[in-house]
Design an enzyme around this catalytic site. Structure first.
Site, PDB file in Angstrom:
ATOM      1  N   GLU A  26      -1.137   8.622  -5.459  1.00 59.67           N
ATOM      2  CA  GLU A  26      -1.567   8.025  -6.722  1.00 59.67           C
ATOM      3  C   GLU A  26      -2.814   8.760  -7.199  1.00 59.67           C
ATOM      4  OE1 GLU A  26      -2.015   3.768  -6.740  1.00 59.67           O
ATOM      5  OE2 GLU A  26      -0.265   3.445  -5.482  1.00 59.67           O
ATOM      6  N   ARG A  43       0.840  -1.196   0.000  1.00 53.62           N
ATOM      7  CA  ARG A  43       0.000   0.000   0.000  1.00 53.62           C
ATOM      8  C   ARG A  43       0.871   1.240   0.000  1.00 53.62           C
ATOM      9  NH1 ARG A  43      -3.409  -2.042  -1.959  1.00 53.62           N
ATOM     10  NH2 ARG A  43      -5.490  -2.671  -1.302  1.00 53.62           N
ATOM     11  N   HIS A 101       1.232   0.273  -9.849  1.00 48.37           N
ATOM     12  CA  HIS A 101       0.217  -0.416  -9.046  1.00 48.37           C
ATOM     13  C   HIS A 101      -0.416  -1.561  -9.841  1.00 48.37           C
ATOM     14  CE1 HIS A 101      -2.747   0.243  -5.479  1.00 48.37           C
ATOM     15  NE2 HIS A 101      -2.568  -1.049  -5.721  1.00 48.37           N
TER      16      HIS A 101
END
Length: 316
Positions: free
Chosen positions: A273, A244, A291
């Protein structure tokens, strides 16, 4: 009954749901239009991945919703407890993407120890004019075999990563506040298997012993790795975050790389992000992916099937 897969769902999930009598809507609805769309179409099930957020205002405004599903593990983009308090079922697919994330960790590790991420930047630019210089620059790679991998967070993904490490010939040390040990079974293509028992140790010991560190922890209020943790690590250690954004202090990471404490890092997730900090993107000692930990065809098929099975079991 309508299932809105706002961030998409694999065909395996679509087929299973349609065979069970549900209508699957694959429209990608903008976040600010989602409440109106759900209400106009009386959507009963909202499926998301990481792009769509499901907060209290949406939950309150959409009485037709019965299930919120997250294709993947982390559910920090959903107000889970609030939804459950309101009588909604909240589901996810914690096991479906474990191996995909683990393989990405090792894609980064193999790439870092042989400088592939940097070589792939520079060979197209200078491979014809500075071949010998580049050959010399990338001639000090190391092997993963025989090195120690430290795993912070020893749940499904951490254990899947450890299995690959054991297969490569690495020693594995692990920390998890909720596990004292884990029994790992390595399955091979011909039906053989090997069993390993990993006893967890303290976070500090993992940091001190490891040549490479990989994080597999949920989002939390404080950094898991910051300046204090970098100081505990071996000189020239490497670190990977495919868990994360926000579990590593990115400012402290860049400082640790700049001062030579950390040799290299790999990031699949970021504090900001979809606009990561430019000093991360431009750093030649950081291997980067956008990601994509769970983004394999196989994982998405498993996610689709698992979501469909859970929805059918809940709604009948």
């Amino acid at each position: 009954m309508i299932v809105l897969a706002n961030d998409g769902i694999a065909q395996s999930g679509v087929t299973a749901l349609e065979n069970a009598g549900y209508k699957v809507d694959l429209t990608t609805v903008a976040q600010d239009q989602l409440i109106d769309y759900i209400n106009e179409n009386k959507v009963a099930v909202l499926l998301v991945r990481s792009a769509t957020t499901v907060r209290k205002n949406l939950i309150d405004a959409c009485p037709s919703l019965k299930i919120i599903g997250r294709g993947g593990v982390g559910m920090d983009n959903i107000d889970v407890e609030y939804a459950r308090e309101k009588g909604l079922k909240v589901i996810n697919t914690p096991a479906a993407s474990s191996h995909s994330v683990a393989e990405l960790v090792f894609a980064h590790l193999f790439g870092m120890v042989r400088f592939l991420h940097d070589s792939n930047r520079n060979m197209p630019l200078e491979g014809d004019s500075k071949f010998k210089d580049l050959k010399k620059a990338y001639a000090k790679g190391v092997e993963l075999k025989g090195k120690t991998l430290g795993v912070l967070g020893f749940g499904r993904i951490g254990q899947a990563t450890a299995k690959i490490a054991l297969g490569v010939g690495m020693k594995v040390v692990a920390f998890d506040p909720f596990l004292e040990s884990a029994d790992l079974e390595l399955d091979f293509y011909d039906g053989q298997s090997l069993n390993f028992k990993i006893d967890t140790i303290s976070k500090e010991e993992v940091l001190k012993q490891s040549d490479f560190i990989t994080l597999h922890v949920p989002a939390q209020d404080e950094y898991v790795i910051s300046t204090k943790e970098f100081e505990l690590m071996k000189d020239k250690a490497c670190i990977v975050n495919a868990a994360r954004g926000g579990v590593i202090d990115e400012i402290a990471l860049v400082e640790a790389i700049d001062n030579g404490k950390i040799a290299q890092a790999a990031l699949d997730v970021f504090e900001k992000e979809p606009m990561p900090e430019i000093q991360l993107l431009m750093n030649p000692n950081i291997s980067l992916t956008p990601h994509i930990g769970a983004a394999t065809n196989e994982a998405q098929e498993r996610i689709g099937s698992e979501l469909a099975e859970q929805i059918i079991a809940i709604l009948g």
